[in-house]
Design a protein around this motif. Structure first.
Motif, PDB file in Angstrom:
ATOM      1  N   UNK A  43      39.584  54.459  30.830  1.00 44.50           N
ATOM      2  CA  UNK A  43      40.269  53.191  31.078  1.00 44.50           C
ATOM      3  C   UNK A  43      39.227  52.131  31.377  1.00 44.50           C
ATOM      4  N   UNK A  44      39.666  50.886  31.364  1.00 40.40           N
ATOM      5  CA  UNK A  44      38.792  49.741  31.641  1.00 40.40           C
ATOM      6  C   UNK A  44      39.201  49.112  32.962  1.00 40.40           C
ATOM      7  N   UNK A  45      38.216  48.884  33.835  1.00 40.22           N
ATOM      8  CA  UNK A  45      38.449  48.169  35.086  1.00 40.22           C
ATOM      9  C   UNK A  45      37.812  46.790  34.963  1.00 40.22           C
ATOM     10  N   UNK A  46      38.589  45.715  34.916  1.00 39.07           N
ATOM     11  CA  UNK A  46      37.999  44.374  34.832  1.00 39.07           C
ATOM     12  C   UNK A  46      37.308  44.007  36.135  1.00 39.07           C
ATOM     13  N   UNK A  47      36.112  43.452  36.045  1.00 32.50           N
ATOM     14  CA  UNK A  47      35.412  42.989  37.242  1.00 32.50           C
ATOM     15  C   UNK A  47      35.931  41.626  37.682  1.00 32.50           C
ATOM     16  N   UNK A  48      36.410  40.837  36.696  1.00 30.56           N
ATOM     17  CA  UNK A  48      36.898  39.498  37.007  1.00 30.56           C
ATOM     18  C   UNK A  48      38.263  39.563  37.663  1.00 30.56           C
ATOM     19  N   UNK A  49      38.425  38.817  38.744  1.00 27.69           N
ATOM     20  CA  UNK A  49      39.685  38.764  39.475  1.00 27.69           C
ATOM     21  C   UNK A  49      40.162  37.325  39.512  1.00 27.69           C
ATOM     22  N   UNK A  50      41.377  37.064  39.023  1.00 26.43           N
ATOM     23  CA  UNK A  50      41.911  35.705  38.932  1.00 26.43           C
ATOM     24  C   UNK A  50      41.939  35.042  40.294  1.00 26.43           C
ATOM     25  N   UNK A  51      42.422  35.778  41.289  1.00 30.52           N
ATOM     26  CA  UNK A  51      42.603  35.231  42.630  1.00 30.52           C
ATOM     27  C   UNK A  51      42.664  36.374  43.620  1.00 30.52           C
ATOM     28  N   UNK A  52      42.384  36.079  44.894  1.00 29.98           N
ATOM     29  CA  UNK A  52      42.496  37.096  45.937  1.00 29.98           C
ATOM     30  C   UNK A  52      43.945  37.542  46.130  1.00 29.98           C
ATOM     31  N   UNK A  53      44.899  36.769  45.597  1.00 33.11           N
ATOM     32  CA  UNK A  53      46.312  37.141  45.695  1.00 33.11           C
ATOM     33  C   UNK A  53      46.649  38.344  44.827  1.00 33.11           C
ATOM     34  N   UNK A  54      45.872  38.561  43.752  1.00 30.34           N
ATOM     35  CA  UNK A  54      46.249  39.531  42.738  1.00 30.34           C
ATOM     36  C   UNK A  54      45.290  40.709  42.718  1.00 30.34           C
ATOM     37  N   UNK A  55      45.869  41.888  42.418  1.00 37.80           N
ATOM     38  CA  UNK A  55      45.075  43.085  42.204  1.00 37.80           C
ATOM     39  C   UNK A  55      44.545  43.118  40.772  1.00 37.80           C
ATOM     40  N   UNK A  56      43.384  43.705  40.606  1.00 38.96           N
ATOM     41  CA  UNK A  56      42.938  44.052  39.256  1.00 38.96           C
ATOM     42  C   UNK A  56      43.793  45.223  38.757  1.00 38.96           C
ATOM     43  N   UNK A  57      43.949  45.308  37.446  1.00 41.68           N
ATOM     44  CA  UNK A  57      44.818  46.326  36.852  1.00 41.68           C
ATOM     45  C   UNK A  57      44.068  47.055  35.751  1.00 41.68           C
ATOM     46  N   UNK A  58      44.243  48.359  35.679  1.00 40.87           N
ATOM     47  CA  UNK A  58      43.587  49.147  34.643  1.00 40.87           C
ATOM     48  C   UNK A  58      44.087  48.770  33.258  1.00 40.87           C
ATOM     49  N   UNK A  59      43.197  48.866  32.284  1.00 40.35           N
ATOM     50  CA  UNK A  59      43.532  48.674  30.880  1.00 40.35           C
ATOM     51  C   UNK A  59      43.106  49.933  30.113  1.00 40.35           C
ATOM     52  N   UNK A  60      43.917  50.523  29.233  1.00 39.00           N
ATOM     53  CA  UNK A  60      45.235  50.034  28.830  1.00 39.00           C
ATOM     54  C   UNK A  60      46.278  50.236  29.922  1.00 39.00           C
TER      55      UNK A  60
END
Length: 375
Positions: A43-60
């Motif tokens: 899976x892919x873990x994005x390093x970029x995080x839109x905001x501290x409000x949101x969790x990063x999510x695995x892809x796919x």
């Protein structure tokens, strides 16, 4: 050739705006197996995080085995959306967004949840076929369905080139009104707040015991939230009113209160309890009516956390006669949005017509200018 030029134009826009996706800003990892997934998957873990409000999510993206049930089991779209979003907020109390990665629940499938719903709700007493409607009604009222749905969310942590489960959140949607049918007759029975809390905490205790019996969840820390859904006729969502923390390997619940609720604007309750915000909404509505009188209604739903307005979503039904009118009206609203509410309030405005959604305006605390989209 035209497609290539279009692609180059899009990439140029992203580059000039500083939004060009960084294809290196991600890690390829292996997700450890669980009881539903016996094979390790990359899976892919994005390093970029839109905001501290949101969790990063695995892809796919890996959907839950119970995906879509919330919308079927809860009374409204307002409730089903807040049931999920509210649990994300509660989860942040124990699983921080900078450390944990979000994934939809992978352990409780629809069959398991349906089985738990049957076992956790009271069993209806046997009633003879020849019993009257009143007798059947009384039997159902004495054994109401308190629990409407169970929601699972998983929280993972990355260690080197692997991600593994380090937390699970469970939302329990509880009925404030019990609806039932007898021989084509529809009945409803309100459930008091005291009963909702009492039964919700009883059910939570049993759910923790069940979770500890699921392979892969024997030791994981658990956060469990109690959500009171509104009646079917309500145009505001329900809210979480309590959550419990269960430490790794434990079966004991440590309870905390949650001070969240939604308030309808305009309403007598808003005027009585939140006069300043009610007057602010009234001025906003008057400003719209002065210059664009052909609207069919303006309704706001304010989210209060610890008695402070955190977010307000405003729906405006409008009768448009052309696209240029939509554009002009949206531009006017965007200007009002900057001045209408304090910077700390999340403001979302949805402009609708008989044809559907026409425009959306979003203003967040970290935004200097509102985001505007015309459909």
């Amino acid at each position: 050739m035209r497609k290539k030029l279009l692609l180059l134009s899009i990439l140029l826009i992203f580059a000039l705006s500083g939004c060009l996706p960084n294809l290196d800003a991600q890690d390829e990892v292996v997700q450890e197996e669980n009881n539903n997934n016996k094979n390790e998957e990359k899976a892919i873990v994005p390093k970029y995080q839109i905001s501290e409000e949101y969790y990063r999510t695995l892809t796919p993206f890996r959907p839950s085995g119970a995906r879509g049930q919330a919308a079927s089991y809860l009374n409204s779209r307002f409730d089903s959306d807040e049931f999920e979003e509210g649990l994300l907020r509660i989860s942040q109390k124990n699983f921080s967004t900078d450390q944990y990665i979000f994934q939809e629940g992978q352990y409780l499938d629809s069959e398991t949840i349906n089985e738990w719903l049957r076992s956790l709700n009271p069993t209806e007493p046997d009633v003879d076929d020849g019993a009257s409607i009143d007798e059947k009604k009384e039997a159902k009222e004495n054994a109401p369905k308190y629990l409407a749905h169970i929601l699972e969310q998983n929280y993972l942590v990355q260690e080197d080139d692997k991600v593994k489960l380090e937390g699970i959140s469970i939302g329990l949607a509880l009925n404030s009104v019990y609806y039932f049918n007898i021989e084509g007759n529809r009945f409803e029975t309100p459930i008091s707040n005291n009963t909702i809390e009492k039964e919700g905490k009883r059910i939570a205790e049993e759910v923790v015991q069940l979770i500890r019996g699921v392979e892969g969840l024997e030791e994981v820390p658990i956060t469990i939230g109690l959500f009171k859904q509104q009646a079917k006729t309500s145009i505001i969502p329900g809210n979480y009113f309590a959550y419990a923390t269960v430490k790794s390997g434990s079966r004991s619940l440590e309870w905390n209160n949650v001070n969240e609720k939604y308030v309808l604007f305009p309403s007598k309750h808003a005027t009585d309890q939140y006069r300043d915000d009610a007057e602010r909404f009234s001025r906003f509505k008057e400003d719209i009516s002065t210059y664009f009188p052909n609207h069919n209604g303006i309704v706001g739903r304010g989210l209060y956390i610890n008695n402070e307005l955190q977010k307000i979503s405003i729906d405006i039904d409008f009768q448009f006669y052309g696209k240029t009118e939509v554009i002009g009206f949206t531009q006017y609203l965007a200007g009002l949005a900057v001045e209408a509410y304090p910077d700390y309030v999340i403001l979302e405005i949805n402009v609708k017509s008989v044809a559907g959604q026409e425009a959306m305006i979003l203003k967040k605390p970290d935004m200097k200018e509102p985001f505007v989209h015309i459909y």
